[in-house]
Write an enzyme that holds these catalytic residues in place. Structure first.
Site, short mmCIF file in Angstrom:
data_model
loop_
_atom_site.label_atom_id
_atom_site.label_comp_id
_atom_site.label_asym_id
_atom_site.label_seq_id
_atom_site.Cartn_x
_atom_site.Cartn_y
_atom_site.Cartn_z
N GLU A 101 -2.95 -9.16 3.08
CA GLU A 101 -3.31 -9.61 4.42
C GLU A 101 -4.98 -9.44 4.44
O GLU A 101 -5.22 -10.17 5.63
CB GLU A 101 -2.59 -8.94 5.45
N CYS B 201 0.77 -1.00 0.04
CA CYS B 201 0.03 0.05 -0.01
C CYS B 201 0.79 1.19 -0.06
O CYS B 201 1.36 1.49 -0.98
CB CYS B 201 -1.03 0.01 1.05
N HIS C 147 -4.08 -4.75 -0.09
CA HIS C 147 -3.59 -5.51 1.18
C HIS C 147 -3.85 -6.78 1.09
O HIS C 147 -4.77 -7.66 1.14
CB HIS C 147 -4.66 -5.05 2.19
#
Length: 365
Positions: A335, A249, A333
């Site tokens: 994750e 990011c 993202h």
């Protein structure tokens, strides 16, 4: 429910009404963005990347499963406030969970409930990201102007970063994370793969990185305009020159700036858990979680990097890969937290590159 009325009041005079919930003394001010995720409101609001933002949740039903301490992405609610259409005051999933109202009051934040979030989202799509304040009924326009004048998001990273270094023990490779606003989920994904994680503040020098003796470095997510923090770029350049690197990011944007690219503001940003990307290497579409208001113009880098990921809605650059060195960056993202797990494999890919680089060093020795 407390029936005190409140207003989301924009700098151009546009107002949206709702019922005030949470801390009655809080006055939220910042950029207004809309998030299209259907679940994960707690993860969104505790993501440090939302520092200084008032978040409009487009999904119409919020609060039905309550909040849970373990689900937070940090120790604080970083979003300035949240705007929702319909709110369940008490969780339906278990008596041990905290209600959304108590969650807001715990962090001394507020929400506007019952707002026409469809009309508000259309307004943001047409007008772009704009600044506003959340104020109770009866606030004068002069007071609103005073609150608007106090908005300053230029150096948001330094408001959310860890004040000092810390470690998360592991038996695997040593990963140093430079914390520009890192989410717990990123640290969790590294730890569950066995990595020994050292987290450094955003102000970390090249010497501090070297002292942590990393096998690889992660440049984390974070809030704000990457162009307003040029003082972090010397450390980023050092990292790129010396270690396998994974930028996430804001970390992706900082890699771009450090290598000579530029960044630009998107009209209303990418915020949600349903953004489709194309992975040029894997030749597949990923559905991803995103939260950013800026993008990288990669043209100056294409002699050294290739565009690895592209957003399928607007063709923005969503990730870069160095053609010969172990450097990977993603704008989304991987994750999730909240969102789909389509791109979790990128953590494995990064650690695989790191292992290959270590083996190559040993072979040269």
């Amino acid at each position: 429910m407390n029936q005190t009325l409140g207003w989301l009041w924009f700098e151009d005079g546009t107002k949206f009404e709702g019922v005030w919930l949470g801390d009655p003394d809080w006055r939220a001010r910042g950029e207004v963005v809309f998030n299209t995720a259907m679940t994960g409101y707690q993860e969104i609001l505790t993501d440090p990347s939302y520092y200084g933002q008032i978040v409009v949740l487009t999904y119409p039903l919020i609060g039905n499963y309550g909040t849970l301490e373990q689900a937070s992405e940090s120790l604080f609610m970083w979003a300035e406030a949240v705007i929702v259409h319909r709110l369940e005051l008490e969780p339906t999933r278990g008596a041990s969970l905290e209600s959304f109202d108590r969650f807001l009051r715990h962090y001394h934040k507020a929400a506007l409930v019952g707002t026409d979030t469809r009309a508000l989202t259309r307004y943001l799509r047409e007008e772009g990201t704009k600044r506003a304040v959340l104020v109770p009924d009866g606030t004068s326009f002069d007071e609103v102007q005073q609150h608007l004048a106090q908005i300053d998001l230029t150096r948001a990273v330094f408001q959310v970063t860890t004040p000092e270094a810390y470690e998360i023990p592991g038996s695997g490779p040593r990963i140093t994370v430079i914390d520009y606003g890192v989410k717990n989920s990123i640290l969790h994904e590294l730890s569950r793969r066995g990595a020994h994680v050292t987290v450094l503040p955003a102000t970390a020098s090249a010497e501090a990185v070297m002292a942590s003796k990393p096998d690889g470095v992660v440049l984390s997510n974070g809030p704000g305009d990457p162009g307003t923090i040029p003082e972090v770029l010397p450390t980023v350049r050092h990292v790129l020159d010396h270690y396998p690197t994974f930028g996430i990011c804001l970390g992706h944007q900082l890699i771009g700036l450090a290598e000579g690219a530029t960044t630009y503001a998107l009209k209303f940003g990418h915020h949600g858990a349903n953004h489709p990307l194309w992975d040029e290497v894997q030749k597949k579409v990923l559905i991803t979680s995103q939260n950013h208001g800026y993008a990288v113009r990669a043209t100056p880098l294409l002699d050294r990097y290739r565009v690895r990921f592209t957003h399928l809605h607007d063709d923005t650059v969503e990730g870069l890969e160095h053609v010969s060195r172990p450097i990977l960056s993603v704008q989304h993202h991987p994750e999730a937290g909240p969102g789909p797990s389509d791109s979790l494999y990128l953590f494995d890919e990064f650690l695989g590159r790191l292992t290959a680089a270590r083996q190559g060093e040993r072979h040269e020795e």
